[in-house]
Motif scaffolding. Structure first.
Motif, PDB file in Angstrom:
ATOM      1  N   LEU A 152      34.253  -0.104 -12.161  1.00 46.58           N
ATOM      2  CA  LEU A 152      35.052   0.496 -13.225  1.00 46.58           C
ATOM      3  C   LEU A 152      36.525   0.149 -13.030  1.00 46.58           C
ATOM      4  O   LEU A 152      37.087   0.378 -11.961  1.00 46.58           O
ATOM      5  N   GLY A 153      37.145  -0.406 -14.078  1.00 49.85           N
ATOM      6  CA  GLY A 153      38.537  -0.830 -13.965  1.00 49.85           C
ATOM      7  C   GLY A 153      39.529   0.299 -14.167  1.00 49.85           C
ATOM      8  O   GLY A 153      40.691   0.187 -13.800  1.00 49.85           O
ATOM      9  N   HIS A 154      39.084   1.399 -14.753  1.00 50.04           N
ATOM     10  CA  HIS A 154      40.023   2.461 -15.124  1.00 50.04           C
ATOM     11  C   HIS A 154      39.437   3.811 -14.724  1.00 50.04           C
ATOM     12  O   HIS A 154      39.016   4.602 -15.564  1.00 50.04           O
ATOM     13  N   PRO A 155      39.355   4.077 -13.393  1.00 47.69           N
ATOM     14  CA  PRO A 155      38.793   5.363 -12.985  1.00 47.69           C
ATOM     15  C   PRO A 155      39.748   6.491 -13.411  1.00 47.69           C
ATOM     16  O   PRO A 155      40.956   6.344 -13.295  1.00 47.69           O
ATOM     17  N   GLY A 186      27.225   8.986  -9.809  1.00 42.92           N
ATOM     18  CA  GLY A 186      28.206   7.999  -9.350  1.00 42.92           C
ATOM     19  C   GLY A 186      28.867   7.310 -10.523  1.00 42.92           C
ATOM     20  O   GLY A 186      28.683   7.703 -11.680  1.00 42.92           O
ATOM     21  N   PHE A 187      29.627   6.275 -10.218  1.00 36.84           N
ATOM     22  CA  PHE A 187      30.271   5.472 -11.265  1.00 36.84           C
ATOM     23  C   PHE A 187      29.330   4.352 -11.703  1.00 36.84           C
ATOM     24  O   PHE A 187      28.602   3.789 -10.890  1.00 36.84           O
ATOM     25  N   PHE A 188      29.390   4.017 -12.988  1.00 38.59           N
ATOM     26  CA  PHE A 188      28.640   2.871 -13.504  1.00 38.59           C
ATOM     27  C   PHE A 188      29.390   1.574 -13.198  1.00 38.59           C
ATOM     28  O   PHE A 188      30.613   1.570 -13.074  1.00 38.59           O
ATOM     29  N   GLN A 189      28.637   0.483 -13.111  1.00 32.48           N
ATOM     30  CA  GLN A 189      29.255  -0.841 -13.109  1.00 32.48           C
ATOM     31  C   GLN A 189      29.083  -1.454 -14.498  1.00 32.48           C
ATOM     32  O   GLN A 189      28.217  -1.040 -15.275  1.00 32.48           O
ATOM     33  N   THR A 190      29.895  -2.466 -14.803  1.00 39.13           N
ATOM     34  CA  THR A 190      29.905  -3.017 -16.155  1.00 39.13           C
ATOM     35  C   THR A 190      29.827  -4.541 -16.140  1.00 39.13           C
ATOM     36  O   THR A 190      30.189  -5.181 -15.145  1.00 39.13           O
ATOM     37  N   ARG A 333      45.003  -6.328 -18.625  1.00 38.47           N
ATOM     38  CA  ARG A 333      43.567  -6.122 -18.880  1.00 38.47           C
ATOM     39  C   ARG A 333      43.049  -4.839 -18.214  1.00 38.47           C
ATOM     40  O   ARG A 333      41.924  -4.788 -17.709  1.00 38.47           O
ATOM     41  N   SER A 334      43.915  -3.807 -18.202  1.00 40.56           N
ATOM     42  CA  SER A 334      43.504  -2.552 -17.566  1.00 40.56           C
ATOM     43  C   SER A 334      43.861  -1.388 -18.478  1.00 40.56           C
ATOM     44  O   SER A 334      44.351  -1.580 -19.596  1.00 40.56           O
ATOM     45  N   GLY A 335      43.608  -0.177 -17.999  1.00 42.63           N
ATOM     46  CA  GLY A 335      43.931   1.010 -18.783  1.00 42.63           C
ATOM     47  C   GLY A 335      42.798   1.430 -19.703  1.00 42.63           C
ATOM     48  O   GLY A 335      41.665   0.944 -19.592  1.00 42.63           O
ATOM     49  N   PRO A 336      43.092   2.340 -20.641  1.00 44.37           N
ATOM     50  CA  PRO A 336      42.040   2.940 -21.478  1.00 44.37           C
ATOM     51  C   PRO A 336      41.201   1.927 -22.261  1.00 44.37           C
ATOM     52  O   PRO A 336      40.012   2.162 -22.488  1.00 44.37           O
TER      53      PRO A 336
END
Length: 535
Positions: A152-155, A186-190, A333-336
Motif C-alpha cells: 500500500l502506497g498511502h497507509p 492486515g493490509f492488502f497488496q495491489t 505518484r503518492s497520496g490519496p
C-alpha cells in the motif's frame, strides 16, 4: 485488410485480464502469429492509470460494458449494476487493483472435483511466474514476472486502526493474505507499479506490442465463431462498421470473461439448444452448461462517521485539498489518488466449525451511498463484508441473436440459507470490529445501518435492501467432467475442436477472494498448455 479475411495461428477474443497474458506468452518465441481482438478502445483514458480513478470509470460507458442483472428476487427485486471492462486490459483496467489469490484449499477443491492439474501445488508456480513481488521472493512469491505486486502506497491511520481493532476482537494479524494462510487482518497488496495501475494491458501487452507476429485490433466486436463441422475455424468481428473474418490455423481462444464468453458461444451455436433455437441460431453443439452456474461475490457495507477530517471524503469535499492531492500524485505518484478499492481488510470464519474463512472484509477510508457515486459530505469510512463461497447460483443467457444486445444476467443472490446466515453473522462480527477500542478515537457513530438494525431479521432485511456485487462473476463455462461442464482440464471446449475458453468463466467454483490474480494465473497456465499442445 482487403476482403477482410486474414489468417493467424491463434485468434484471441478479448484483451482483458486473461487475453493480454495469452497474447504475450503465445507470441514470445516468434513461431506463432497471434491476433488479439478487443471490443473496446485502447487504454488511453487518464483515469485508467490512476489507482483511485476506478471510481471515475464505474459509469464510463466508453470503457465499460455497464451491464445490469435482471431484478434480483433475494434483493427486493433490485437490478444490480455490473461494470465490466470494455478496453485494452478489460476489467484489470477498471478494477479495484487488489492482489488476492484465494485460499490454497480453493484449488485443492478444484482438483478433488476431478480437475487434475489444478490443485494448489499445481497453480502456485504460475502465480509466482506472473508476479514481481515488491517484498522479494519466498516459498509463495516470485520476482521478475510481468505483474507488479506492491505494498500500500498511502497507509492511513484509520486503515491501520481497523487492523488493530480486528486483532482486539480475536482475529490474528496476517502480514500476507497470499502466503501460508489467508486467515487474519492486515493490509492488502495491489497490482500497481510506482503508484500507477498495472493492468494486464500495461504489464503483459505493452512489452509485447513491438513483436511482428502479434497483431492487436481494438474497437473490434466479435460477433460469432464460424465452425467447419465441429471445428472452430474463424472469428467474425465488426470493426468501423465493416464485418471482418479472422481465420485461426491452430486455435480460437475465447477470453471475454464470465459474461461475454458464454454470450459469444451461445451466439455462435454452442449452448442450450432450446435457447439457441428460440433466437433462430443454428445449433452446432447442444451444451446446456454454457451460461449455467453463474456465481458472484456479494458485498454489504457499513458506514461510520469519523471524528477527524482525515478521510477521502474530506479531501474530495475541499477544493484546496483536492488540488493538493492531485499535485501530490502528479509529482510523486503518492497520496490519496494512489488508493485501491481496499486499504486493509480481514478474512475470518463466521462459524468455528468451518475449516477456512468464509468472509472477507474490505476497509476503505471513504464513504458513499453507492460505489461510483458522490462521496458523503461528512467525514466517513466504510467496511464491507463479502461471503467468499456463496451457494447461490445463477445464469447468463442471450436475449437475442444480436451480438450488441446485452445478455440476461441472473445471479440469485441470497437464494441459499447458508448465504443468508453467513451474511447476518458477518455483519455482527464486522460491527464488533468497528466498535472495538482501537477504532474508538475515530468513530462518532455508525451511520449505516445504524442502531435501528440489530436483530437477525433486521440485518437480513438490510442485506436485501443494500447488498450489491463486489464484481467477481465466474463459472459460466466451468471446467469439469460432469454433463454441465463446458471445458476440460486443458480448457478445451468439450465436443468442439480448436476452441478454448481462458478466463474467470472456467473456474469450477468461485475462489475465496478477489478474482483478478487467479484469472492471470489461469491464463499463465493455459499459455503453457496451448504451447505444449502445439508441439
Amino acid at each position: 485488410m482487403g476482403d477482410g479475411k486474414t489468417e493467424y495461428d491463434y485468434v484471441i477474443v478479448g484483451a482483458g485480464s486473461a487475453g493480454c497474458v495469452l497474447a504475450n506468452r503465445l507470441s514470445t518465441d516468434g513461431k506463432h502469429s497471434v491476433l488479439l481482438l478487443e471490443a473496446g478502445p485502447e487504454d488511453k483514458n487518464l483515469w485508467i492509470h490512476v489507482p483511485l480513478g476506478y471510481g471515475k470509470l464505474f459509469k464510463e460507458k466508453t470503457v465499460n460494458w455497464m451491464y445490469q442483472t435482471e431484478p434480483e428476487p433475494g434483493l427486493n427485486g433490485r437490478a444490480v449494476f455490473q461494470p465490466r471492462g470494455k478496453v485494452l486490459g478489460g476489467s484489470s483496467s477498471i478494477n479495484g487493483l487488489l492482489y488476492v489469490r484465494g485460499q490454497h484449499e480453493d484449488y485443492d477443491r478444484w482438483r478433488q472435483r476431478g480437475n487434475d492439474g489444478w490443485g494448489f501445488d499445481d497453480v502456485l508456480p504460475y502465480f509466482k511466474k506472473a508476479e514481481n513481488q515488491e517484498r522479494g521472493a519466498d516459498d509463495f512469491h516470485g520476482v521478475g514476472g510481468p505483474l507488479p505486486v506492491s505494498n500500500l502506497g498511502h497507509p492511513d491511520p484509520i486503515s491501520a486502526a481497523f487492523i488493530a481493532a480486528a486483532v482486539e476482537t480475536g482475529i490474528p494479524f496476517n502480514p500476507d493474505f497470499n502466503g501460508a494462510t489467508q486467515e487474519g487482518a492486515g493490509f492488502f497488496q495491489t497490482t500497481t507499479r510506482r503508484g500507477r495501475r498495472a493492468s494486464t494491458a500495461v504489464a503483459y501487452l505493452r512489452p509485447a506490442l513491438g513483436r511482428g507476429n502479434l497483431h492487436v485490433e481494438s474497437s473490434a466486436l466479435a460477433q460469432r465463431i464460424v465452425f467447419a463441422g465441429r471445428r472452430a475455424d474463424a472469428v467474425e468481428y465488426r470493426q468501423e462498421g465493416a464485418v471482418r473474418t479472422a481465420r485461426a490455423r491452430r486455435e480460437i481462444l475465447v477470453c471475454g470473461g464470465a459474461y461475454n464468453s458464454p454470450q459469444l458461444l451461445q451466439l455462435s451455436g454452442v449452448g442450450p439448444a432450446g435457447l439457441l433455437q428460440k433466437h433462430g441460431i443454428d445449433v452446432v453443439l447442444d451444451a446446456p452448461g454454457v451460461g449455467h452456474d453463474l456465481q458472484d461475490h456479494m458485498q454489504v457495507r457499513m458506514v461510520m462517521r469519523c471524528t477527524k477530517k482525515i478521510t477521502l471524503n474530506d479531501v474530495v469535499n475541499s477544493p484546496l485539498r483536492k488540488v493538493l492531492a492531485g499535485l501530490r500524485y502528479a509529482v510523486s505518484r503518492s497520496g490519496p489518488l494512489s488508493i485501491a478499492a481496499g486499504t486493509s481488510g480481514a478474512f475470518f470464519k463466521t462459524n468455528p466449525r468451518l475449516a477456512t474463512p468464509d468472509i472477507q472484509i474490505h476497509f476503505l477510508p471513504f464513504s458513499t451511498d453507492k460505489m461510483g457515486e458522490k462521496l458523503h459530505s461528512f467525514s466517513g469510512f466504510t467496511a464491507s463484508v463479502c461471503q467468499l463461497r456463496p451457494e447461490s447460483r445463477g445464469s447468463l443467457r442471450i436475449r437475442s441473436a444480436d451480438p450488441t444486445a446485452p445478455p440476461e444476467i441472473r445471479i440469485n443472490y441470497l437464494s441459499s440459507d447458508v448465504d443468508r446466515t453467513a451474511n447476518i453473522e458477518a455483519l455482527k462480527i464486522l460491527r464488533r470490529i468497528l466498535h472495538a477500542p482501537a477504532l474508538a478515537p475515530f468513530v462518532v457513530e455508525e451511520v449505516d445501518p445504524g442502531k435501528k438494525v440489530s436483530t437477525d431479521k433486521e440485518l437480513l432485511d438490510y442485506c436485501r435492501a443494500r447488498g450489491s456485487t463486489i464484481y467477481h462473476p465466474t463459472s459460466t463455462c466451468r471446467m469439469g467432467n460432469d454433463p454441465l461442464a463446458v471445458v476440460d482440464q486443458r480448457l478445451r471446449v468439450r465436443g468442439i475442436d480448436a476452441l478454448r475458453v481462458v478466463d474467470a468463466s472456467v473456474m469450477p467454483d468461485l475462489v475465496s477472494g478477489n478474482t483478478n490474480a487467479p484469472i492471470i494465473m489461469i491464463a499463465e497456465k493455459a499459455s503453457d498448455m496451448i504451447l505444449q499442445d502445439a508441439r
